[in-house]
Design a protein around this motif. Structure first.
Motif, PDB file in Angstrom:
ATOM      1  N   ARG A 113      13.596  -3.019  28.265  1.00 47.66           N
ATOM      2  CA  ARG A 113      14.825  -3.473  28.934  1.00 47.66           C
ATOM      3  C   ARG A 113      15.966  -3.613  27.926  1.00 47.66           C
ATOM      4  O   ARG A 113      17.106  -3.213  28.198  1.00 47.66           O
ATOM      5  CB  ARG A 113      14.540  -4.799  29.640  1.00 47.66           C
ATOM      6  N   ASN A 114      15.672  -4.172  26.759  1.00 49.94           N
ATOM      7  CA  ASN A 114      16.716  -4.312  25.731  1.00 49.94           C
ATOM      8  C   ASN A 114      17.185  -2.948  25.222  1.00 49.94           C
ATOM      9  O   ASN A 114      18.362  -2.774  24.894  1.00 49.94           O
ATOM     10  CB  ASN A 114      16.191  -5.152  24.566  1.00 49.94           C
ATOM     11  N   PHE A 115      16.272  -1.984  25.158  1.00 44.78           N
ATOM     12  CA  PHE A 115      16.651  -0.640  24.707  1.00 44.78           C
ATOM     13  C   PHE A 115      17.655  -0.015  25.668  1.00 44.78           C
ATOM     14  O   PHE A 115      18.691   0.524  25.240  1.00 44.78           O
ATOM     15  CB  PHE A 115      15.411   0.237  24.588  1.00 44.78           C
ATOM     16  N   PHE A 116      17.400  -0.072  26.957  1.00 44.41           N
ATOM     17  CA  PHE A 116      18.325   0.515  27.925  1.00 44.41           C
ATOM     18  C   PHE A 116      19.660  -0.243  27.954  1.00 44.41           C
ATOM     19  O   PHE A 116      20.713   0.359  28.169  1.00 44.41           O
ATOM     20  CB  PHE A 116      17.704   0.522  29.320  1.00 44.41           C
ATOM     21  N   GLU A 117      19.602  -1.551  27.728  1.00 46.31           N
ATOM     22  CA  GLU A 117      20.826  -2.342  27.840  1.00 46.31           C
ATOM     23  C   GLU A 117      21.695  -2.285  26.592  1.00 46.31           C
ATOM     24  O   GLU A 117      22.926  -2.448  26.679  1.00 46.31           O
ATOM     25  CB  GLU A 117      20.455  -3.798  28.131  1.00 46.31           C
ATOM     26  N   ASN A 118      21.103  -2.029  25.431  1.00 40.28           N
ATOM     27  CA  ASN A 118      21.847  -2.217  24.183  1.00 40.28           C
ATOM     28  C   ASN A 118      22.009  -0.965  23.338  1.00 40.28           C
ATOM     29  O   ASN A 118      22.847  -0.963  22.426  1.00 40.28           O
ATOM     30  CB  ASN A 118      21.155  -3.287  23.320  1.00 40.28           C
ATOM     31  N   PHE A 119      21.233   0.093  23.578  1.00 38.05           N
ATOM     32  CA  PHE A 119      21.308   1.224  22.658  1.00 38.05           C
ATOM     33  C   PHE A 119      22.627   1.970  22.828  1.00 38.05           C
ATOM     34  O   PHE A 119      23.040   2.312  23.940  1.00 38.05           O
ATOM     35  CB  PHE A 119      20.149   2.200  22.871  1.00 38.05           C
TER      36      PHE A 119
END
Length: 814
Positions: A113-119
């Protein structure tokens, strides 16, 4: 999150996110659904997992969680962690792990979830990278349910997440699917069950290096497609109905198998459940055989092959001859020697489940990529990636085409290591760009090919093979083969047994694999007569008719042929025509649009310049020899773009110019008795003119294109079809094998030999070798054996003599 609609007496095969209490409770009942399919007992290739389109939760692959210690026999698949609160109480927090690992499902969900939101690719980007892709996907006109995820992006964001996806892909990919679908609904406001396609793994594995340690891992391999199976139905949702009480039961795949219920749970009758096929759901499945590319095979080794299993939108995505890079999960399945026994073989059969396919545009060229994300453009069904970069590359191509000296730039860019031979380079460039294929069936004329065939013949050591090698590097599709190493079935198709269905199927040969490209054939003169005979249909009709083992079909071979041939005795005899210099029949020679003669004439000035060119090439590389050339990979993509998007038409002005050019060719011989051109040369004029217009990205054929095409054909005719006796251009040399002067000499020889034999005794046999020596001695002639046979053949047709093939002798009839 929506759950799977439960059916009576059927355990759920999927679970939702691990944060849900009710779903955690259902996890403990899934201990029989493992992630590995090594225990599958299906013969041949196993069925694929449950499709994403039919199930919610974590996508379409079977997913289960368990304890970090897989050796435990307990039915409790969670680890209880005791946490002391500030009030001194003890709360039990349940954590779930991927079965057999210490990877926490909660932590994995948060990382994804953090990858999709922050990359972000660049720190200055306002929106996350994959948020922009999902917005572009939602605005696309096509209804797509997938998103490509670059594994190098994952690695740059978190090495732990990258290694988890690579090592435990069967479970991790489903979490990626679920989180991507969740983010798509949040960002775009539309629900969509997205499929995540990982690619660009960065660690390509050679097929021969795949081993058991790669099973159930994400791997990337590269190769050439040599066979594509028909589309097969794959059962992924079975519907059973009791024949006694009509109780219905739905069964989902478990470990890739549909387990048939043995008794009805409603009425208790044994073996009363029948499958209802029209209530079941099937997937489109296709098997692809991927073989190592010829240039990657180690010395002295035979090529290895891997079977790919493609589902749904990947069907018919590639064709035999395509060079592709495949990212997927390497799997193994057991083999049962006897379907009536449970015994399995010790050696398992392997295959790869495809997640992503990328076609190679400029294969077998320098590995350096152009600056920018052009490599994304050729992903299968990847229409929503990088539209700005794609438009930028197309604009760059149009800038090249608008250059006034684009023709010279292309000539300098093609085979810069070969010195001179400018006209040959121009002809081969026309072959690479090709003419326009026309479908004139509505006018009752059939199809007209736009592919150009070229033959290079001449002395050894004149860079004929180098031309073929450079063409094979630049063309997107094509096969390089040699005359002695090719057979008729190797060029067309051969029959083999399908490993899955056990039926006889056709395997594609070199010409079929080159469909849409160029087939380069070296040592063309050393091919057997039976091998060359299959080229007649392929070069003119561009089809191959097969009638073998009960298989009767017609295959497409829409490929250009670039052949290289050496003269008889490895030395060109200027006193003989081209038919007598190379061992090729006239019917095959007439199908070549351009025939170039390359001779090694000694010239001190040219020899010195050639030597300096070669030494400079070895010292500094071919790029330093020209100031303005395209890189090979850019030239290949320029050619591919022109063939796909540029389709020039012939205007009335160009048509009139073509008529005048053809009339000029007809009179090119300088004599009324000799034929310098046939309608085939007119068709060649049209194809070459269209290819020259394509080089400039022109939508119409200009007068300059017709003039250049006429010059190229005249240059080839002057070299290849000039009668060495009269010095006149005579097209009958390659249409009939004899020039007009040779035909006149043959007629005179027939009359002379008839008079010579008329004094012989009727019926008395006379061997041809003795006749040749006697005739040459008495008439002070220099007749050759093949000429004597031609003369005798004419006399046999007249009925003057008879021929005995066993004794190789003739006898007078009257």
């Amino acid at each position: 999150m929506p759950d799977i609609p439960s059916t009576p007496n059927r355990p759920r095969s999927f679970v939702g996110p691990s944060s849900s209490t009710s779903q955690n409770n259902s996890i403990s009942s899934q201990h029989e659904i493992g992630t590995s399919r090594l225990g599958s007992e299906l013969a041949g290739l196993p069925s694929t997992p449950v499709p994403r389109s039919n199930l919610s939760g974590y996508g379409n692959r079977i997913f289960s969680t368990g304890r970090a210690n897989p050796s435990s026999t307990s039915n409790e698949f969670s680890e209880d962690l005791v946490v002391r609160t500030t009030e001194g109480q003890h709360n039990v927090v349940q954590r779930d792990y991927l079965w057999g690992t210490n990877v926490s499902v909660v932590d994995l969900e948060n990382d994804v979830r953090n990858f999709f939101e922050n990359f972000r690719v660049n720190e200055d980007d306002e929106l996350p990278y994959y948020k922009k892709l999902m917005i572009n996907l939602s605005e696309s006109e096509r209804d797509l349910n997938f998103i490509n995820v670059d594994c190098q992006h994952i690695l740059a964001y978190s090495r732990r997440l990258y290694e988890t996806l690579r090592d435990y892909v069967e479970n991790a990919i489903q979490i990626f699917d679920f989180i991507a679908s969740e983010k798509y609904e949040n960002w775009c406001g539309v629900p969509n069950q997205l499929q995540v396609r990982p690619y660009n793994l960065g660690e390509e594995v050679a097929m021969r290096d795949l081993d058991p340690s790669d099973i159930n891992k994400l791997v990337a391999i590269k190769g050439m497609v040599i066979r594509v199976s028909p589309i097969l139905p794959d059962l992924n949702f079975a519907f059973f109905e009791c024949s006694v009480c009509h109780f219905s039961l739905e069964v989902l795949p478990v470990r890739g198998r549909i387990v048939e219920p043995s008794h009805c749970e409603n009425c208790g009758t044994n073996f009363s459940l029948d499958i209802i096929h029209n209530r079941c759901k099937f997937l489109n499945k296709q098997h692809i055989k991927l073989q190592e590319a010829p240039e990657t095979i180690p010395a002295g080794q035979t090529p290895h092959a891997v079977v790919l299993v493609c589902l749904d939108e990947f069907k018919d995505a590639v064709q035999p001859g395509d060079r592709i890079t495949v990212t997927g999960m390497f799997q193994a399945s057991s083999i049962r020697p006897n379907k009536n026994q449970r015994i399995i073989k010790a050696v398992f059969k392997t295959h790869m489940e495809v997640f992503h396919i990328k076609k190679a545009e400029a294969h077998r060229v320098a590995r350096e990529r152009l600056a920018g994300p052009e490599e994304f453009f050729h992903d299968v069904a990847d229409v929503h990636e990088m539209p700005d970069a794609r438009d930028s590359l197309h604009a760059r191509f149009h800038e090249f085409a608008a250059s006034p000296n684009i023709y010279q730039i292309l000539i300098s860019s093609f085979a810069p290591g070969i010195w001179q031979h400018e006209d040959i380079k121009k002809g081969i460039l026309c072959q690479l760009f090709g003419g326009v294929n026309k479908d004139l069936r509505d006018r009752g004329l059939g199809k007209s090919r736009g592919d150009i065939n070229i033959l290079l013949c001449g002395d050894p050591g004149t860079s004929k093979s180098q031309f073929l090698t450079h063409v094979n590097k630049v063309t997107p599709r094509g096969i390089y083969t040699s005359g002695k190493g090719s057979s008729s079935v190797g060029l067309t198709a051969y029959v083999s047994k399908d490993p899955v269905t056990k039926e006889l199927v056709l395997e594609s040969g070199a010409l079929v694999l080159s469909d849409g490209g160029i087939c380069c054939i070296d040592e063309f003169d050393k091919m057997s007569e039976g091998t060359r005979s299959v080229l007649h249909e392929a070069m003119e009709q561009q089809t191959i008719s097969i009638a073998k083992a009960g298989i009767i079909c017609t295959l497409n071979a829409r490929a250009s042929v670039l052949a290289a041939a050496n003269p008889i005795g490895s030395s060109w005899n200027p006193k003989l025509p081209i038919v007598d210099n190379i061992n090729l029949p006239p019917t095959l020679l007439s199908r070549f649009d351009l025939i170039y003669l390359i001779l090694d004439n000694p010239d001190p000035m040219n020899d010195r310049q050639l030597a300096r060119h070669i030494t400079a090439m070895y010292a500094t590389g071919p790029e330093a020899l020209s100031a303005e050339i395209m890189p090979p990979e850019l030239l290949a993509r320029y050619i591919s773009y022109a063939r796909e998007h540029i389709h020039p038409v012939i205007t009335d002005t160009a048509a009139e110019a073509l008529v005048h050019a053809y009339m000029e060719l007809r009179q090119f011989g300088g004599s009324r008795k000799t034929i310098a051109a046939t309608p085939r040369q007119l068709e060649s004029l049209i194809r070459i003119s269209e290819a020259l217009a394509r080089m400039r990205f022109s939508s119409e054929v200009a007068l300059g294109d017709v003039a250049e095409a006429l010059r190229l054909i005249k240059t080839a005719l002057c070299q290849s079809v000039t009668d060495p006796v009269t010095g006149m251009v005579d097209m009958s040399i390659i249409t009939t094998g004899l020039s007009e002067s040779s035909r006149q000499r043959l007629n005179q020889s027939v009359v002379s030999l008839r008079d010579y034999l008329s004094h012989r005794r009727i019926g008395a046999p006379l061997r041809l070798r003795a006749l040749l020596e006697e005739y040459n001695q008495q008439n002070n002639a220099n007749l050759q054996m093949h000429q004597l046979r031609d003369i005798c053949r004419s006399l046999v047709e007249e009925g003057f003599i008879s021929y005995n093939s066993r004794q190789d002798a003739i006898s007078l009839i009257y």
